[in-house]
Design a protein around this motif. Structure first.
Motif, PDB file in Angstrom:
ATOM      1  N   ILE A 179     -19.179  -4.763 -93.902  1.00 39.73           N
ATOM      2  CA  ILE A 179     -20.679  -4.452 -93.137  1.00 39.73           C
ATOM      3  C   ILE A 179     -21.693  -5.914 -92.868  1.00 39.73           C
ATOM      4  O   ILE A 179     -21.891  -5.600 -91.963  1.00 39.73           O
ATOM      5  CB  ILE A 179     -20.787  -4.256 -94.941  1.00 39.73           C
ATOM      6  CG1 ILE A 179     -20.935  -2.706 -94.937  1.00 39.73           C
ATOM      7  CG2 ILE A 179     -22.682  -4.044 -94.361  1.00 39.73           C
ATOM      8  CD1 ILE A 179     -21.296  -1.609 -94.285  1.00 39.73           C
ATOM      9  N   LYS A 180     -20.855  -6.567 -93.530  1.00 44.86           N
ATOM     10  CA  LYS A 180     -21.471  -7.605 -92.910  1.00 44.86           C
ATOM     11  C   LYS A 180     -21.614  -8.586 -91.372  1.00 44.86           C
ATOM     12  O   LYS A 180     -22.229  -8.782 -90.850  1.00 44.86           O
ATOM     13  CB  LYS A 180     -21.752  -9.195 -94.012  1.00 44.86           C
ATOM     14  CG  LYS A 180     -21.723 -10.425 -93.382  1.00 44.86           C
ATOM     15  CD  LYS A 180     -21.441 -12.155 -94.548  1.00 44.86           C
ATOM     16  CE  LYS A 180     -20.013 -12.173 -94.729  1.00 44.86           C
ATOM     17  NZ  LYS A 180     -19.543 -12.815 -93.130  1.00 44.86           N
ATOM     18  N   ASP A 181     -20.567  -8.291 -91.219  1.00 44.51           N
ATOM     19  CA  ASP A 181     -19.995  -8.616 -89.506  1.00 44.51           C
ATOM     20  C   ASP A 181     -19.908  -7.805 -88.573  1.00 44.51           C
ATOM     21  O   ASP A 181     -19.370  -7.725 -88.017  1.00 44.51           O
ATOM     22  CB  ASP A 181     -18.739  -9.085 -89.973  1.00 44.51           C
ATOM     23  CG  ASP A 181     -17.830 -10.479 -90.852  1.00 44.51           C
ATOM     24  OD1 ASP A 181     -19.641 -11.309 -90.980  1.00 44.51           O
ATOM     25  OD2 ASP A 181     -17.548 -11.000 -91.859  1.00 44.51           O
ATOM     26  N   VAL A 182     -20.314  -6.479 -89.573  1.00 43.85           N
ATOM     27  CA  VAL A 182     -20.993  -5.144 -88.508  1.00 43.85           C
ATOM     28  C   VAL A 182     -20.923  -5.879 -86.915  1.00 43.85           C
ATOM     29  O   VAL A 182     -22.061  -6.504 -86.663  1.00 43.85           O
ATOM     30  CB  VAL A 182     -20.655  -3.746 -88.804  1.00 43.85           C
ATOM     31  CG1 VAL A 182     -22.569  -3.721 -88.757  1.00 43.85           C
ATOM     32  CG2 VAL A 182     -20.270  -2.762 -88.083  1.00 43.85           C
ATOM     33  N   ASP A 183     -20.389  -5.552 -85.706  1.00 45.76           N
ATOM     34  CA  ASP A 183     -20.567  -5.510 -84.732  1.00 45.76           C
ATOM     35  C   ASP A 183     -21.224  -4.274 -84.267  1.00 45.76           C
ATOM     36  O   ASP A 183     -20.907  -3.569 -83.928  1.00 45.76           O
ATOM     37  CB  ASP A 183     -19.753  -5.723 -83.791  1.00 45.76           C
ATOM     38  CG  ASP A 183     -20.423  -6.273 -82.119  1.00 45.76           C
ATOM     39  OD1 ASP A 183     -21.014  -6.323 -81.513  1.00 45.76           O
ATOM     40  OD2 ASP A 183     -18.863  -6.782 -81.046  1.00 45.76           O
ATOM     41  N   LEU A 184     -23.346  -4.772 -84.287  1.00 46.38           N
ATOM     42  CA  LEU A 184     -24.222  -3.336 -84.037  1.00 46.38           C
ATOM     43  C   LEU A 184     -24.107  -2.664 -82.187  1.00 46.38           C
ATOM     44  O   LEU A 184     -24.616  -2.363 -81.610  1.00 46.38           O
ATOM     45  CB  LEU A 184     -25.094  -4.044 -83.943  1.00 46.38           C
ATOM     46  CG  LEU A 184     -25.016  -3.635 -85.811  1.00 46.38           C
ATOM     47  CD1 LEU A 184     -26.546  -3.825 -86.282  1.00 46.38           C
ATOM     48  CD2 LEU A 184     -24.264  -2.169 -86.414  1.00 46.38           C
ATOM     49  N   THR A 185     -23.773  -4.159 -81.874  1.00 48.26           N
ATOM     50  CA  THR A 185     -23.562  -4.128 -80.076  1.00 48.26           C
ATOM     51  C   THR A 185     -22.581  -2.664 -79.375  1.00 48.26           C
ATOM     52  O   THR A 185     -23.032  -1.900 -78.681  1.00 48.26           O
ATOM     53  CB  THR A 185     -23.288  -5.224 -79.395  1.00 48.26           C
ATOM     54  OG1 THR A 185     -22.010  -4.948 -79.238  1.00 48.26           O
ATOM     55  CG2 THR A 185     -24.058  -6.085 -79.663  1.00 48.26           C
ATOM     56  N   LYS A 186     -22.182  -2.553 -80.447  1.00 44.04           N
ATOM     57  CA  LYS A 186     -20.834  -1.438 -80.052  1.00 44.04           C
ATOM     58  C   LYS A 186     -20.903   0.061 -80.561  1.00 44.04           C
ATOM     59  O   LYS A 186     -20.239   1.115 -80.959  1.00 44.04           O
ATOM     60  CB  LYS A 186     -19.525  -1.807 -80.733  1.00 44.04           C
ATOM     61  CG  LYS A 186     -18.872  -2.847 -80.482  1.00 44.04           C
ATOM     62  CD  LYS A 186     -17.276  -3.116 -80.621  1.00 44.04           C
ATOM     63  CE  LYS A 186     -16.357  -4.232 -80.284  1.00 44.04           C
ATOM     64  NZ  LYS A 186     -15.430  -4.650 -80.684  1.00 44.04           N
ATOM     65  N   VAL A 187     -22.910   0.724 -81.540  1.00 47.96           N
ATOM     66  CA  VAL A 187     -23.007   2.331 -81.638  1.00 47.96           C
ATOM     67  C   VAL A 187     -23.831   1.797 -80.951  1.00 47.96           C
ATOM     68  O   VAL A 187     -24.171   1.639 -80.845  1.00 47.96           O
ATOM     69  CB  VAL A 187     -23.360   1.700 -83.207  1.00 47.96           C
ATOM     70  CG1 VAL A 187     -21.807   0.752 -84.417  1.00 47.96           C
ATOM     71  CG2 VAL A 187     -24.762   0.182 -83.125  1.00 47.96           C
ATOM     72  N   HIS A 188     -23.999   3.641 -81.166  1.00 53.91           N
ATOM     73  CA  HIS A 188     -22.772   4.538 -82.646  1.00 53.91           C
ATOM     74  C   HIS A 188     -22.262   4.904 -80.894  1.00 53.91           C
ATOM     75  O   HIS A 188     -22.365   4.601 -80.283  1.00 53.91           O
ATOM     76  CB  HIS A 188     -24.138   5.573 -82.236  1.00 53.91           C
ATOM     77  CG  HIS A 188     -25.019   5.057 -83.840  1.00 53.91           C
ATOM     78  ND1 HIS A 188     -25.615   4.998 -83.060  1.00 53.91           N
ATOM     79  CD2 HIS A 188     -25.607   5.092 -84.654  1.00 53.91           C
ATOM     80  CE1 HIS A 188     -26.713   5.079 -84.195  1.00 53.91           C
ATOM     81  NE2 HIS A 188     -26.680   5.319 -85.096  1.00 53.91           N
ATOM     82  N   ASN A 189     -21.294   5.450 -81.754  1.00 54.90           N
ATOM     83  CA  ASN A 189     -19.662   5.355 -81.124  1.00 54.90           C
ATOM     84  C   ASN A 189     -19.849   7.592 -81.143  1.00 54.90           C
ATOM     85  O   ASN A 189     -19.395   8.139 -81.764  1.00 54.90           O
ATOM     86  CB  ASN A 189     -18.158   5.443 -81.262  1.00 54.90           C
ATOM     87  CG  ASN A 189     -18.331   3.919 -81.198  1.00 54.90           C
ATOM     88  OD1 ASN A 189     -18.097   3.198 -79.794  1.00 54.90           O
ATOM     89  ND2 ASN A 189     -18.558   2.924 -82.502  1.00 54.90           N
TER      90      ASN A 189
END
Length: 423
Positions: free
Chosen positions: A69-79
């Protein structure tokens, strides 16, 4: 003697693997743009299935650490899975979408709820709590969910798509980017961000595209984080099986996309990743009402919610008003968001008296079938908002007693391996 008619299998028009990163799969995209071509076309009245990865694209695991959760890449969301074109749909029409079923994958009978970092996602109380990553894993047992990270609760979920919508026209896309860009310019460096501009980094379209089209989509494509005129990420928990949705059509074919499936969610989805996020399969049937935008004065979608709802009639209701009494005591004028926050903080404080940590309480209120309503919004200076917590989801009696509440050891949710939690 009657014989059973042969059943016709429902076609799956988009297939995905929930364990494979989204950016390695076809039929998935994570930006809104009219130039993203459909991966399938259906006729009005067809019944069809669409498979969806979880909203992060398999970045979160079934484990006891919140480092993912800490390291999730939010540039890739939402799929999102799609787009699916509906034959005969034209700009100005209304696309009628019947949600016939929403189910998790049999091979993935679990989901998760997360608290995101202040600097990476945030959430309703990101600033107040100076949020650090935490999560709860939920196991599915038929219609029920329970979690080793939030013991003592079990509830029926109402599975639904958190995100569903039609594709924007180029004109509408330009409008989104202009108005959201102006908002960002008014709040430079805001944490959490007030909006998210187009971002080529992390953008993905799984279809084969000419290089110039792909570059255009990645440069201009609107982020999927907020809901907008076309639907999008509205997180309406009652859009479960049996729901009917009326979407405005902005381009030929409508180009319907869906994702961010939830097993359950409370009103507000307060922790940002506040639903029980899951990968799964949704079944649709679509029809078209010609010139529906004009006929219904359709500025945004209209929904007919599902008749399916968990039967939790007994609720403990917490009230909030437009005074930040959990903070600096500021009086606001008719601010329903402040009132909602106070109701939620009242509920969190109550759950802490039962032995739940603040993180567990925050996650629970986000994921369980909690209902929130605006009680009054005309009596200046205080709006009144309520948050209703179903008491039937708890193994223990949680009602107020003369001798006080009984606190039990409830363990903790999954936290970072460095041990840091919010302050």
């Amino acid at each position: 003697m009657a014989t059973k008619a042969n059943s016709v299998p429902i076609p799956t028009v988009i297939e995905v693997d929930p364990f494979v990163p989204a950016e390695k799969q076809k039929g998935i995209h994570n930006r809104w743009h009219p130039d993203i071509p459909p991966v399938a076309t259906v006729k009005p009245g067809d019944v069809f299935k669409v498979q969806c990865v979880d909203w992060t694209g398999a970045q979160i695991g079934n484990n006891d650490s919140s480092d993912d959760i800490k390291d999730v890449d939010l540039t890739k969301v939402h799929n999102l899975s799609g787009p699916v074109a509906i034959e005969g749909a034209e700009p100005g029409d209304c696309l009628v979408v019947d949600i016939l079923d929403v189910q998790p994958f049999d091979k993935m009978p679990w989901g998760y709820t997360g608290i995101f970092e202040l600097e990476n996602g945030g959430g309703l109380f990101a600033k107040e709590f100076k949020s650090r990553a935490a999560k709860a894993i939920w196991d599915f047992h038929g219609v029920y969910a329970s979690s080793r990270h939030i013991p003592g609760v079990r509830f029926a979920g109402v599975s639904h798509p958190g995100l569903i919508g039609t594709a924007p026209s180029q004109e509408l896309l330009d409008t989104w980017n202009t108005r959201e860009g102006a908002l960002i310019a008014k709040h430079p460096g805001a944490v959490p961000a007030v909006a998210f501009p187009p971002e080529p980094v992390g953008a993905y379209v799984g279809q084969d595209l000419p290089d110039y089209i792909r570059a255009k989509v990645y440069k201009e494509g609107a982020r999927t984080i907020p809901g907008r005129e076309h639907g999008g990420n509205c997180d309406i928990k009652n859009l479960s099986k049996g729901s009917r949705c009326y979407f405005p059509v902005f381009i030929k074919g409508a180009n319907l996309s869906v994702g961010d499936l939830h097993f359950s969610q409370g009103d507000g989805e307060m922790s940002f990743c506040g639903a029980i996020e899951m990968a799964g399969i949704i079944t649709f049937s679509c029809s078209i009402i010609k010139n529906g935008i004009e006929k219904f004065a359709l500025k945004q979608p209209i929904f007919l919610p599902s008749p399916v709802d968990p039967m939790y009639s007994a609720k403990l209701i917490f009230e909030g008003i437009s005074v930040d009494y959990h903070g600096d005591g500021t009086q606001y004028n008719m601010d329903a968001t402040v009132a909602y926050k106070q109701a939620a903080l009242n509920a969190i404080a109550y759950l802490q008296k039962l032995g739940y940590t603040r993180q567990q309480a925050y996650l629970l209120l986000s994921a369980a079938p909690v209902e929130s309503h605006v009680g009054a919004i005309v009596d200046s200076p205080n709006a009144c908002v309520t948050l209703a917590l179903p008491i039937g989801i708890f193994e223990d009696d949680i009602l107020p007693r003369e001798d006080g509440l009984v606190a039990k050891s409830r363990g903790q949710c999954a936290i970072r391996t460095d041990g840091l939690v919010d302050s």
